[in-house]
Enzyme design. Structure first.
Site: not given
Ligand code: NOJ
Length: 557
Positions: A21, A23, A25, A29, A196, A253, A326
């Site tokens: 990250d 920024n 938040d 990113d 996907d 996938e 993931h």
């Protein structure tokens, strides 16, 4: 064997939301990736797969796309993406992006228009049915029926969450839109796509009633919805229109494709460059996909699955190999289960993780590492179901409770399998929030980041990170390309079921053997090395053919 850049590539899956990250938040990113390109370059990565970055309500972390041509403002801008593509190119790292083409977000303007106006062309982009009753009884991947009632007597179909309506690939206009999207991104400079859930795009059996497989009266959409007859026409058309004549790669996938049919998918004239096989990643689950139904698997079965997969793929084309992604828990926990080393057990942790590294880097196919695997990240302890973000995990917890499993046990099952295990913020350092963000991280940071982090491992030449670096360099070395990338694979039968052994052979007969002792025992294995190329006992000679606990090596014979 035809040489291709993507066969030689070393892939790395990057889960953008958790990578870096910049920024404050609390979510990663695109600028974070740009900042960390040198880290990836140093590791030796030559292919990045970036998970979805499109504008999205994030019901399923971006796998619910609201605009295929944009960047979610939380991740940055199109300018950032262009800069990332150009900096990656300078670093000789190719980039492929995730294409979610089985479904969109329910917030996508196509779907919104389809809901508002039944006469609009967008109604044909989705699967609507007029019916008093639920049109069929398939169970969606994230629980409940695949049908959602949009208004009384009107239903739409979703393989995943109800906020992810499925696209209707039968509609030529929709297919033309999809082709336009792929061409847009190829022109932007991406080198290909990870596709996907692509084996769900053709609907068939799941549209009709099926024998229930659970007390909810539903039947798992996996067996009814994947790889239905006729899917090949859509896939072939997509390849011909968008990819033929380019040097782009696709990795699909592709659950539900039996090995006998692999040739159509990845052969000479196949729909894709390669597919991900799930057979051994899902070794810990019994059929049906309920996480509370853990399978009592053995190393013997693991070996059978690995070599069945490797040999079937090798006969018919090219594959992609991975131990983590993931959607999976961390490989150390999955493959060593209760024997998995805790971060504090430094030596054992290194040995187990480096044994998996040797296994992965020895297999045939394009290798994909998943972020944090190069550091040996382990599952994160979640102490309550509220700590999870993943909708799949929450559904699986409910499924366990409905099956009368006590809450404590249900929590243990989802801890073992949760997709959030691999999604925790990347540990850049041992500092606050693991150096991932100055803000509030979107998901729990693994408390062991003080022991497992990139800074510490980059500085320690004996670390797992540097071991991976060596293995990657070996795999990329022109002297071994013929063997380690293009060579045949064959299992070496070993009596001890905890030892995984195989050889890779080049057409000129050059042979590299890979030996991995998955057990904590010293094992007599009958190895004869002419030269040791890699060994996680760093420098210890593999004398008398003996493998030490968790020892793994690559040897020239
Ligand atoms: C597979 C993706 O890998 C997973 O993360 C996602 O939830 C589903 N497809 C739906 O897109």
């Amino acid at each position: 064997m035809e040489r291709k850049w993507w066969k030689e590539a070393i892939g790395y899956e990057l889960y953008l939301k958790s990578f870096k990250d910049t920024n404050e938040d609390g979510i990663g990113d695109l600028r974070g990736i740009i900042e960390k390109l040198p880290y990836l370059k140093e590791l030796g990565i030559s292919l990045l797969w970036i998970c979805p970055f499109y504008p999205s309500p994030m019901r399923d972390n971006g796998y619910d796309v609201a605009d295929y041509y944009g960047i979610d403002p939380r991740y940055g801008t199109m300018k950032d993406m262009e800069e990332l593509l150009s900096k990656a190119k300078e670093a000789e790292i190719r980039v492929i992006i995730d294409m979610v083409l089985n479904h969109t977000s329910d917030q996508h303007p196509w779907f919104q228009e389809a809901l508002k106006n039944p006469d609009s062309k967008y109604r044909q982009y989705y699967i609507f049915r007029d019916s008093k009753e639920r049109p069929s009884n398939a169970r969606s991947c994230f629980g409940g029926s695949v049908w959602e009632e949009a208004e009384e007597g009107v239903w739409y179909y979703h393989t995943f969450a109800k906020e992810q309506p499925d696209l209707n690939w039968e509609c030529p206009l929709l297919r033309a839109e999809i082709h336009k999207i792929l061409k847009f991104w190829l022109e932007k400079g991406v080198s290909g796509f990870r596709l996907d859930a692509i084996t769900y795009i053709k609907k068939g059996a799941s549209l009709a009633m099926a024998e229930p497989d659970g007390p909810d009266g539903l039947h798992d959409v996996g067996s009814l919805g994947q790889n239905q007859p006729g899917i090949g026409e859509f896939l072939k058309e997509m390849r011909q229109v968008c990819l033929d004549g380019t040097d782009a790669m696709t990795v699909a996938e592709a659950p539900g494709v039996p090995y006998e049919e692999l040739g159509e998918f990845i052969g000479e004239d196949g729909y894709f460059s390669m597919v991900f096989d799930f057979s051994y990643a899902d070794i810990d689950l019994l059929p049906g996909g309920n996480w509370y139904n853990q399978a009592p698997w053995t190393f013997k079965e693991l070996k059978e699955l690995i070599f069945k997969s490797q040999c079937s793929v090798q006969k018919q084309g090219w594959g992609a190999v991975y131990l983590e992604n993931h959607d999976q828990s961390r490989s150390l926990n999955k493959y060593f289960r209760e024997k998995a080393a805790a971060a504090e057990e430094k030596e054992k942790h290194f040995l187990q993780a480096s044994a998996l590294a040797v296994l992965l880097m020895g297999l045939r196919g394009t290798v994909f590492l998943y972020q944090g695997e190069e550091l040996g990240m382990v599952n994160c302890p979640f102490s309550s179901v509220d700590e999870f973000d993943d909708l799949n995990t929450k559904d699986q917890y409910q499924r366990a409770l409905q099956a009368d499993i006590e809450p404590e046990k249900a929590l243990k099952y989802v801890n073992d399998r949760s997709r959030d295990n691999s999604r925790t913020p990347f540990p850049w350092s041992g500092e606050k929030n693991a150096g991932f963000t100055q803000g509030v991280p979107w998901l729990k940071v693994n408390p062991d980041h003080t022991l497992i982090n990139a800074r510490q491992q980059s500085e320690d030449m004996q670390s797992l990170y540097h071991f991976y670096q060596k293995l990657i360099a070996l795999r990329k070395d022109p002297a071994y390309l013929d063997v380690l990338v293009y060579g045949k694979i064959e299992e070496i039968p070993v009596e001890n079921e905890g030892v995984i052994a195989f050889c890779r052979t080049a057409p000129d007969g050059k042979e590299i053997q890979i030996w991995v002792n998955m057990t904590e025992e010293k094992v007599s294995a009958g190895i004869h090395a002419r030269e040791v190329l890699a060994d996680n006992y760093q420098g210890t000679e593999i004398e008398n053919g003996i493998l030490m606990p968790y020892q793994a090596c690559m040897i020239l014979v």
